[in-house]
Design a protein around this motif. Structure first.
Motif, PDB file in Angstrom:
ATOM      1  N   SER A  42       0.814  -1.235   0.000  1.00 26.98           N
ATOM      2  CA  SER A  42       0.000   0.000   0.000  1.00 26.98           C
ATOM      3  C   SER A  42       0.838   1.272   0.000  1.00 26.98           C
ATOM      4  CB  SER A  42      -0.971   0.006   1.196  1.00 26.98           C
ATOM      5  OG  SER A  42      -1.848  -1.090   1.126  1.00 26.98           O
ATOM      6  N   ARG A  43       2.022   1.200  -0.586  1.00 24.72           N
ATOM      7  CA  ARG A  43       2.839   2.418  -0.691  1.00 24.72           C
ATOM      8  C   ARG A  43       2.556   3.142  -2.007  1.00 24.72           C
ATOM      9  NH1 ARG A  43       6.626  -1.364   1.010  1.00 24.72           N
ATOM     10  NH2 ARG A  43       7.634  -1.363  -1.042  1.00 24.72           N
ATOM     11  N   LYS A  44       2.780   2.471  -3.117  1.00 25.74           N
ATOM     12  CA  LYS A  44       2.636   3.125  -4.412  1.00 25.74           C
ATOM     13  C   LYS A  44       1.227   2.990  -4.992  1.00 25.74           C
ATOM     14  CE  LYS A  44       7.467   2.348  -5.764  1.00 25.74           C
ATOM     15  NZ  LYS A  44       8.367   1.722  -6.765  1.00 25.74           N
ATOM     16  N   PHE A  45       0.609   1.827  -4.768  1.00 24.12           N
ATOM     17  CA  PHE A  45      -0.598   1.497  -5.514  1.00 24.12           C
ATOM     18  C   PHE A  45      -1.820   1.333  -4.629  1.00 24.12           C
ATOM     19  CE2 PHE A  45       3.056  -0.709  -7.643  1.00 24.12           C
ATOM     20  CZ  PHE A  45       3.227   0.242  -8.641  1.00 24.12           C
ATOM     21  N   ASP A  46      -2.971   1.670  -5.217  1.00 23.46           N
ATOM     22  CA  ASP A  46      -4.254   1.446  -4.567  1.00 23.46           C
ATOM     23  C   ASP A  46      -4.397  -0.054  -4.309  1.00 23.46           C
ATOM     24  OD1 ASP A  46      -6.968   0.835  -4.124  1.00 23.46           O
ATOM     25  OD2 ASP A  46      -7.636   2.562  -5.281  1.00 23.46           O
ATOM     26  N   PRO A  47      -4.477  -0.488  -3.030  1.00 23.42           N
ATOM     27  CA  PRO A  47      -4.497  -1.926  -2.734  1.00 23.42           C
ATOM     28  C   PRO A  47      -5.700  -2.651  -3.333  1.00 23.42           C
ATOM     29  CG  PRO A  47      -4.953  -0.628  -0.755  1.00 23.42           C
ATOM     30  CD  PRO A  47      -4.486   0.332  -1.803  1.00 23.42           C
ATOM     31  N   GLU A  48      -6.845  -1.980  -3.441  1.00 19.35           N
ATOM     32  CA  GLU A  48      -8.023  -2.634  -4.019  1.00 19.35           C
ATOM     33  C   GLU A  48      -7.822  -2.889  -5.505  1.00 19.35           C
ATOM     34  OE1 GLU A  48     -12.862  -2.036  -4.520  1.00 19.35           O
ATOM     35  OE2 GLU A  48     -11.681  -0.584  -3.375  1.00 19.35           O
ATOM     36  N   ILE A  49      -7.320  -1.880  -6.225  1.00 22.40           N
ATOM     37  CA  ILE A  49      -7.065  -2.052  -7.656  1.00 22.40           C
ATOM     38  C   ILE A  49      -5.962  -3.073  -7.872  1.00 22.40           C
ATOM     39  CG2 ILE A  49      -6.270  -0.918  -9.772  1.00 22.40           C
ATOM     40  CD1 ILE A  49      -7.633   1.632  -8.770  1.00 22.40           C
ATOM     41  N   LEU A  50      -4.974  -3.100  -6.982  1.00 21.88           N
ATOM     42  CA  LEU A  50      -3.902  -4.085  -7.077  1.00 21.88           C
ATOM     43  C   LEU A  50      -4.463  -5.499  -6.956  1.00 21.88           C
ATOM     44  CD1 LEU A  50      -0.897  -4.577  -7.366  1.00 21.88           C
ATOM     45  CD2 LEU A  50      -0.649  -4.292  -4.902  1.00 21.88           C
ATOM     46  N   ARG A  51      -5.462  -5.702  -6.111  1.00 23.57           N
ATOM     47  CA  ARG A  51      -6.088  -7.020  -5.980  1.00 23.57           C
ATOM     48  C   ARG A  51      -6.757  -7.432  -7.285  1.00 23.57           C
ATOM     49  NH1 ARG A  51      -7.066  -5.375  -0.570  1.00 23.57           N
ATOM     50  NH2 ARG A  51      -9.057  -4.426  -1.105  1.00 23.57           N
ATOM     51  N   TYR A  52      -7.386  -6.484  -7.956  1.00 24.59           N
ATOM     52  CA  TYR A  52      -7.978  -6.794  -9.264  1.00 24.59           C
ATOM     53  C   TYR A  52      -6.899  -7.198 -10.272  1.00 24.59           C
ATOM     54  CZ  TYR A  52     -12.673  -5.066  -8.089  1.00 24.59           C
ATOM     55  OH  TYR A  52     -13.926  -4.907  -7.541  1.00 24.59           O
ATOM     56  N   PHE A  53      -5.765  -6.507 -10.227  1.00 31.14           N
ATOM     57  CA  PHE A  53      -4.666  -6.818 -11.139  1.00 31.14           C
ATOM     58  C   PHE A  53      -4.147  -8.235 -10.892  1.00 31.14           C
ATOM     59  CE2 PHE A  53      -0.007  -6.444 -12.204  1.00 31.14           C
ATOM     60  CZ  PHE A  53      -0.180  -6.384 -13.573  1.00 31.14           C
ATOM     61  N   ILE A  54      -3.925  -8.576  -9.622  1.00 30.37           N
ATOM     62  CA  ILE A  54      -3.435  -9.908  -9.280  1.00 30.37           C
ATOM     63  C   ILE A  54      -4.472 -10.961  -9.663  1.00 30.37           C
ATOM     64  CG2 ILE A  54      -2.721 -11.411  -7.379  1.00 30.37           C
ATOM     65  CD1 ILE A  54      -1.760  -8.805  -5.951  1.00 30.37           C
ATOM     66  N   HIS A  55      -5.752 -10.645  -9.429  1.00 30.25           N
ATOM     67  CA  HIS A  55      -6.830 -11.571  -9.774  1.00 30.25           C
ATOM     68  C   HIS A  55      -6.858 -11.841 -11.269  1.00 30.25           C
ATOM     69  CE1 HIS A  55     -10.997 -12.843 -10.639  1.00 30.25           C
ATOM     70  NE2 HIS A  55     -10.981 -13.367  -9.423  1.00 30.25           N
ATOM     71  N   SER A  56      -6.656 -10.800 -12.076  1.00 31.32           N
ATOM     72  CA  SER A  56      -6.752 -10.954 -13.527  1.00 31.32           C
ATOM     73  C   SER A  56      -5.495 -11.542 -14.148  1.00 31.32           C
ATOM     74  CB  SER A  56      -7.057  -9.599 -14.186  1.00 31.32           C
ATOM     75  OG  SER A  56      -6.014  -8.665 -13.945  1.00 31.32           O
ATOM     76  N   MET A  57      -4.332 -11.304 -13.539  1.00 32.13           N
ATOM     77  CA  MET A  57      -3.060 -11.761 -14.106  1.00 32.13           C
ATOM     78  C   MET A  57      -2.549 -13.043 -13.469  1.00 32.13           C
ATOM     79  SD  MET A  57      -1.736  -9.652 -16.463  1.00 32.13           S
ATOM     80  CE  MET A  57       0.058  -9.682 -16.291  1.00 32.13           C
ATOM     81  N   GLY A  58      -2.761 -13.195 -12.162  1.00 33.02           N
ATOM     82  CA  GLY A  58      -2.154 -14.288 -11.428  1.00 33.02           C
ATOM     83  C   GLY A  58      -0.724 -13.943 -11.039  1.00 33.02           C
ATOM     84  N   ILE A  59      -0.226 -14.586  -9.981  1.00 31.80           N
ATOM     85  CA  ILE A  59       1.160 -14.354  -9.583  1.00 31.80           C
ATOM     86  C   ILE A  59       2.099 -14.834 -10.676  1.00 31.80           C
ATOM     87  CG2 ILE A  59       2.939 -15.042  -7.917  1.00 31.80           C
ATOM     88  CD1 ILE A  59       0.803 -14.989  -5.765  1.00 31.80           C
ATOM     89  N   TYR A  60       1.720 -15.938 -11.315  1.00 34.82           N
ATOM     90  CA  TYR A  60       2.425 -16.375 -12.522  1.00 34.82           C
ATOM     91  C   TYR A  60       1.564 -15.917 -13.695  1.00 34.82           C
ATOM     92  CZ  TYR A  60       5.180 -19.367  -9.436  1.00 34.82           C
ATOM     93  OH  TYR A  60       6.012 -19.832  -8.447  1.00 34.82           O
ATOM     94  N   PRO A  61       1.924 -14.804 -14.347  1.00 33.29           N
ATOM     95  CA  PRO A  61       1.054 -14.230 -15.386  1.00 33.29           C
ATOM     96  C   PRO A  61       0.711 -15.226 -16.481  1.00 33.29           C
ATOM     97  CG  PRO A  61       2.783 -12.694 -14.797  1.00 33.29           C
ATOM     98  CD  PRO A  61       3.119 -13.989 -14.117  1.00 33.29           C
ATOM     99  N   LEU A  62      -0.476 -15.075 -17.041  1.00 32.06           N
ATOM    100  CA  LEU A  62      -0.933 -15.945 -18.111  1.00 32.06           C
ATOM    101  C   LEU A  62       0.101 -15.990 -19.235  1.00 32.06           C
ATOM    102  CD1 LEU A  62      -4.675 -14.857 -18.334  1.00 32.06           C
ATOM    103  CD2 LEU A  62      -3.725 -16.847 -17.179  1.00 32.06           C
ATOM    104  N   GLY A  63       0.393 -17.199 -19.697  1.00 34.24           N
ATOM    105  CA  GLY A  63       1.390 -17.360 -20.747  1.00 34.24           C
ATOM    106  C   GLY A  63       2.783 -17.629 -20.232  1.00 34.24           C
ATOM    107  N   SER A  64       3.005 -17.466 -18.912  1.00 34.97           N
ATOM    108  CA  SER A  64       4.325 -17.713 -18.331  1.00 34.97           C
ATOM    109  C   SER A  64       4.708 -19.175 -18.471  1.00 34.97           C
ATOM    110  CB  SER A  64       4.331 -17.350 -16.839  1.00 34.97           C
ATOM    111  OG  SER A  64       4.069 -15.986 -16.633  1.00 34.97           O
ATOM    112  N   ILE A  65       6.005 -19.433 -18.643  1.00 32.93           N
ATOM    113  CA  ILE A  65       6.542 -20.789 -18.671  1.00 32.93           C
ATOM    114  C   ILE A  65       7.067 -21.104 -17.280  1.00 32.93           C
ATOM    115  CG2 ILE A  65       8.188 -22.365 -19.743  1.00 32.93           C
ATOM    116  CD1 ILE A  65       6.113 -21.342 -21.663  1.00 32.93           C
ATOM    117  N   VAL A  66       6.689 -22.271 -16.751  1.00 35.28           N
ATOM    118  CA  VAL A  66       7.111 -22.656 -15.402  1.00 35.28           C
ATOM    119  C   VAL A  66       7.624 -24.091 -15.407  1.00 35.28           C
ATOM    120  CG1 VAL A  66       5.510 -21.086 -14.241  1.00 35.28           C
ATOM    121  CG2 VAL A  66       4.753 -23.407 -14.811  1.00 35.28           C
ATOM    122  N   MET A  67       8.451 -24.409 -14.401  1.00 33.21           N
ATOM    123  CA  MET A  67       8.899 -25.782 -14.193  1.00 33.21           C
ATOM    124  C   MET A  67       8.310 -26.290 -12.885  1.00 33.21           C
ATOM    125  SD  MET A  67      12.742 -27.451 -14.119  1.00 33.21           S
ATOM    126  CE  MET A  67      12.931 -27.284 -15.894  1.00 33.21           C
TER     127      MET A  67
END
Length: 379
Positions: A287-312
């Protein structure tokens, strides 16, 4: 923190912890092999040592990570054509704005309309373009387009109506237009900026507001998005030091998208981060730079591992993230590219694994797809 001499490093080595050039500048993420190009960049910058809490070793599964099936993205010619044409159109539009030619804003509105439809219909594919498109030209147009795509993912998650989405995407596309009025030597400088240079750089938000409102004739909301996208939730931003709800909501949305885009795009002074590393930085905001509520929407829509990311995964399966699990962000749904036995599945045709349901599998690391693309393109 351990110091390592650059002269002792060689292509193919990887580290089990992130490696940094300094306290803030990431060199390579954990587990990603060093490329010859990476070492050449350090030499060019005069960097003699790097730092890490981990240890270097010969990369494991190097053949697996270099498999063309791993990074081969299923062809979507329609989307690729749209993305590249939009880049060209934006680049042309920005150049004309820079020359102070008369601009019919209906041109930008048409781009924004098509972009809204495209992101709505092909969310995962467009996010993947943000993370993997390697154009080294049209940098400003690319940054604007990618920021707009990310902005729209938040806008859709927040169920913003179409007229609001149009304002939002126009503001995102034009948010840095004032950078064209900043001296080039400041924008490309690789060393630290002086206080005078930094103040000049920060003035781009005011230039953006003037261009959008006076030269293009857009309404105040779109101009205000550009003016306020560097304002911060805690009041430690610029140009006016606004905080919390005093900052226009649309500007708060664009500020998150702009920050993430900057992290995943290469800059003159540092390499880009992979999506997972960038997301970790965003999430750690507290909650320093970004609106925490909007940030939750961003995380919800992208995921911690963004869509399309390659993982092992822990069994050495290599997979692509295709869907997030909001209730368990570390356990998304993935599609297998190479299974634990080494069998390859070209064209994203492998088994789908929902890590929320398969308890014995979990992600051990994200793989830098951009590095793999560059390595194979220059091989």
């Amino acid at each position: 923190m351990n110091n390592y001499k650059v002269s002792d490093l060689k292509p193919g080595l990887s580290c089990n912890k992130p490696v940094y050039i300094d306290e803030e500048t990431l060199f390579i993420p954990a587990g990603v092999p060093i490329r010859e190009k990476d070492l050449s960049r350090l030499d060019k910058w005069g960097v003699s040592e790097v730092q890490s809490e981990g240890m270097f070793s010969e990369s494991e599964n190097e053949d697996l990570l270099n498999s063309r099936q791993l990074w081969g993205i299923p062809s979507d010619k329609e989307l690729s054509t749209f993305y590249n044409k939009t880049l060209d159109d934006l680049d042309n539009l920005f150049n004309r704005i820079n020359l102070m030619e008369d601009i019919n804003v209906a041109e930008l509105d048409r781009i924004s309309d098509k972009l809204i439809d495209t992101v709505e219909n092909k969310k995962m594919q467009t996010i993947r373009m943000v993370l993997t498109h390697n154009s080294s030209t049209k940098a400003m147009a690319k940054s604007a387009l990618n920021t707009a795509i990310l902005t729209l993912t938040i806008g859709f998650a927040m169920n913003r109506p179409r007229p609001k989405l149009l304002q939002l995407v126009n503001g995102a596309l034009l948010h840095d237009i004032g950078m064209m009025r900043i001296p080039e030597e400041i924008k490309v400088k690789k060393s630290g900026l002086s206080s005078t240079e930094m103040n000049k750089l920060k003035s781009h938000t005011v230039f953006s507001y003037q261009i959008i409102s006076k030269e293009l004739g857009y309404g105040d909301t779109i101009a205000q998005i550009a003016l306020e996208h560097h304002e911060r939730w805690d009041g430690d931003g610029y140009p006016q030091g606004k905080k919390k709800d005093d900052i226009l909501m649309e500007a708060r949305i664009v500020s998150i998208a702009d920050a993430f885009e900057a992290m995943v795009s290469e800059r003159p002074y540092r390499n880009s981060m992979i999506g997972y590393e960038a997301m970790k930085h965003i999430i750690s905001d507290n909650s320093r730079k970004f609106d925490p509520e909007i940030l939750r929407y961003f995380i919800h829509s992208m995921g911690i591992y963004p869509l399309g990311s390659i993982v092992m995964l822990n069994d050495s399966t290599v997979a692509r993230v295709i869907k997030g699990n909001p209730e368990a962000p570390l356990r998304p749904e993935v599609i297998t590219l190479i299974d634990s036995t080494g069998k390859e599945y070209p064209g994203d045709m492998g088994p789908v694994l929902n890590l929320l349901e398969i308890k014995n599998l979990f992600i051990v690391k994200a793989v830098d797809l951009n590095s793999l693309l560059l390595r194979n393109d220059t091989a």
